[in-house]
Design an enzyme around this catalytic site. Structure first.
Site, mmCIF file in Angstrom:
data_model
loop_
_atom_site.group_PDB
_atom_site.id
_atom_site.type_symbol
_atom_site.label_atom_id
_atom_site.label_comp_id
_atom_site.label_asym_id
_atom_site.label_seq_id
_atom_site.Cartn_x
_atom_site.Cartn_y
_atom_site.Cartn_z
ATOM 1 N N LYS A 213 -47.757 -18.831 93.901
ATOM 2 C CA LYS A 213 -48.032 -19.269 92.724
ATOM 3 C C LYS A 213 -47.707 -19.614 91.046
ATOM 4 O O LYS A 213 -47.466 -19.936 90.271
ATOM 5 C CB LYS A 213 -49.155 -20.293 93.169
ATOM 6 C CG LYS A 213 -50.299 -21.383 91.996
ATOM 7 C CD LYS A 213 -49.431 -22.878 92.012
ATOM 8 C CE LYS A 213 -49.662 -23.640 90.863
ATOM 9 N NZ LYS A 213 -50.409 -24.665 90.841
ATOM 10 N N CYS B 42 -51.487 -26.629 83.503
ATOM 11 C CA CYS B 42 -51.563 -25.559 84.732
ATOM 12 C C CYS B 42 -50.437 -24.269 83.665
ATOM 13 O O CYS B 42 -50.612 -22.980 84.255
ATOM 14 C CB CYS B 42 -50.238 -25.756 85.711
ATOM 15 S SG CYS B 42 -51.087 -27.189 86.630
#
Ligand code: SAJ
Length: 415
Positions: free
Chosen positions: A212, A266
């Site tokens: 991720k 993010c």
């Protein structure tokens, strides 16, 4: 395994859509959040965040009695943790929300439960979560000591959905299933296949965590390349919006778009987790962060120069959101630039943001006014393109011809 009841801890941009999608598959879902406002809003069948179609899905799930929200955790078959993982001042990961989630669910854990960490996390966070839970519940066994015989299964399955397309991507994206043991992964797959149509691929928790972080760092590095290129092109008096499409005609070149900086919660955060884990080695990843974080200052300097040409400059900032066609102003370089321009006192600063009805307090306090696009075009002599919202892309040349333009998104430069 059959899941009769699933608990989602953290009802934000990831947790609430996930809870609603699972509930729409007929599974009883209990969402847990620390915000009384979020809990009350959801229990009325309403939403406290903006995401296309989420309101309808939540309303249906609450009306059918499949989804409800609480402040206190209750027993369930599976617990999905979707809480924020920000960084601290020194760019070190802040796992305090995961720790709080562990404390929230520990008292209600039962033998046979599955725990999934969905929050984007530094490598090792899932093992840390399991250690915290073990400390809180010494009567239960966890995978780090009991391996396949553990009472509780733990896995990291990072969320990967794009804000604005969350409901679609929650179902269609492939999922990385990082179980602490194979049994953990198998149980997690049982849960995800209740609502995911994409492929579920098994790995271990550390690789899932790194995968991720790698995805978002890849994007950050590529955006940094585009941002650096835009600054080089300015210096060499080349139009970057002409340059990039030309280079992209090469069959193996695909340069992303420059912008005013990288926003959101993010991409501007996750690469720092890699830098923190391998500070000596993560040289390009760190440089990309620095390049992208430096872009707002470059834009502010350009606007200041543009405004200097006028006695009474009126600077119109087009867009405040962190990216196109959403209303999310958090961690937005466009908002940051607008605020700093107002604080510089170099002219009157107005903002156009078609996706909001009221300016955030900090902008109001700094004297920024929210105008319609039409009014801003009438009043401004300096236009700053900050977000590529649809109405801005639809502007025609006569609308902007008499203005000095600082175009960070290629709004007015079509090739
Ligand atoms: N941006 C550019 N130029 C580009 C693309 C993006 O300047 O060519 C900027 C945007 O304007 C924005 C920022 O980058 O300020 C991030 O936007 P984004 O659309 O690239 O990504 P996010 O933050 O909305 O969502 C990302 C996604 N990750 C990837 O595409 C690898 C999403 O799939 C993740 O689930 C999400 O981060 C997350 O939650 O981690």
């Amino acid at each position: 395994m059959v899941f009769k009841k699933v608990s989602v801890i953290g009802l934000g941009y990831i947790g609430l859509p996930t809870a609603a999608v699972i509930a729409s598959r007929g599974i009883n879902v209990v969402g847990v959040d620390v915000s009384e406002n979020a809990v009350n809003t959801i229990n009325q069948g309403k939403v406290h965040i903006v995401e296309p179609d989420l309101d309808m899905l939540v309303q249906a799930a609450v009306t059918l009695g499949k989804l409800r929200a609480t402040l206190v955790a209750e027993p369930a078959d599976a617990f999905m943790i979707a809480v924020p993982t920000p960084f601290k001042d020194d760019h070190k990961p802040d796992l305090s929300f995961i720790h709080s989630a562990a404390k929230t669910i520990a008292p209600v854990l039962e033998k046979g439960n599955l725990i999934i960490l969905e929050s984007t996390s530094p490598v090792g966070a899932t093992e840390q979560l399991a250690d915290w839970l073990q400390e809180l519940r010494p009567d239960l066994t966890f995978p780090q000591t009991a391996a396949e015989n553990a009472d509780i299964q733990v896995a990291h399955c990072p969320e990967r959905v794009l804000p604005g397309r969350v409901l679609e991507e929650l179902v269609s994206n492939d999922r990385i299933i990082g179980g602490m043991t194979t049994k953990c992964s198998e149980k997690a797959i049982d849960l995800y296949t209740t609502f995911v149509r994409g492929e579920c691929i098994i790995t271990n928790s550390r690789t899932a965590e790194m995968a991720k972080l790698t995805e978002n760092s890849f994007r950050d590095v590529n955006i940094a390349f585009a941002n650096e290129l835009s600054i080089i092109a300015d210096k060499l008096k080349i139009n970057v919006w002409e340059l990039i499409p030309l280079a992209n005609r090469h069959p193996r070149v695909n340069i992303l778009s420059p912008g005013p900086g990288v926003g959101g919660h993010c991409i501007a955060v996750d690469p720092w987790f890699i830098v923190d884990s391998a500070p000596e080695e993560a040289r390009m990843i760190r440089a990309a962060r620095e390049i992208n974080d430096g872009k707002p200052k470059y834009v502010i300097d350009q606007v200041a120069k543009a405004a200097d040409q006028f006695k009474q400059p009126v600077i119109a900032c087009l867009g405040l959101a962190f990216k196109a066609d959403i209303d999310d102003l958090r961690e937005s370089p466009a908002l940051d630039i607008t605020l700093k321009l107002a604080q510089l006192n170099i002219g009157r600063v107005v903002a156009v943001e078609p996706n909001i009805t009221e300016l955030p307090a900090q902008l109001k306090e700094a004297g920024v006014e929210l105008l319609t696009l039409k009014d801003a075009l009438e009043q401004a002599n300096v236009l700053v393109g900050l977000v590529d919202h649809k109405p801005f892309k639809a502007l025609s040349n006569p609308d902007i011809n008499s203005k000095v333009v600082v175009d960070t998104r290629g709004l007015f430069n079509r090739f």
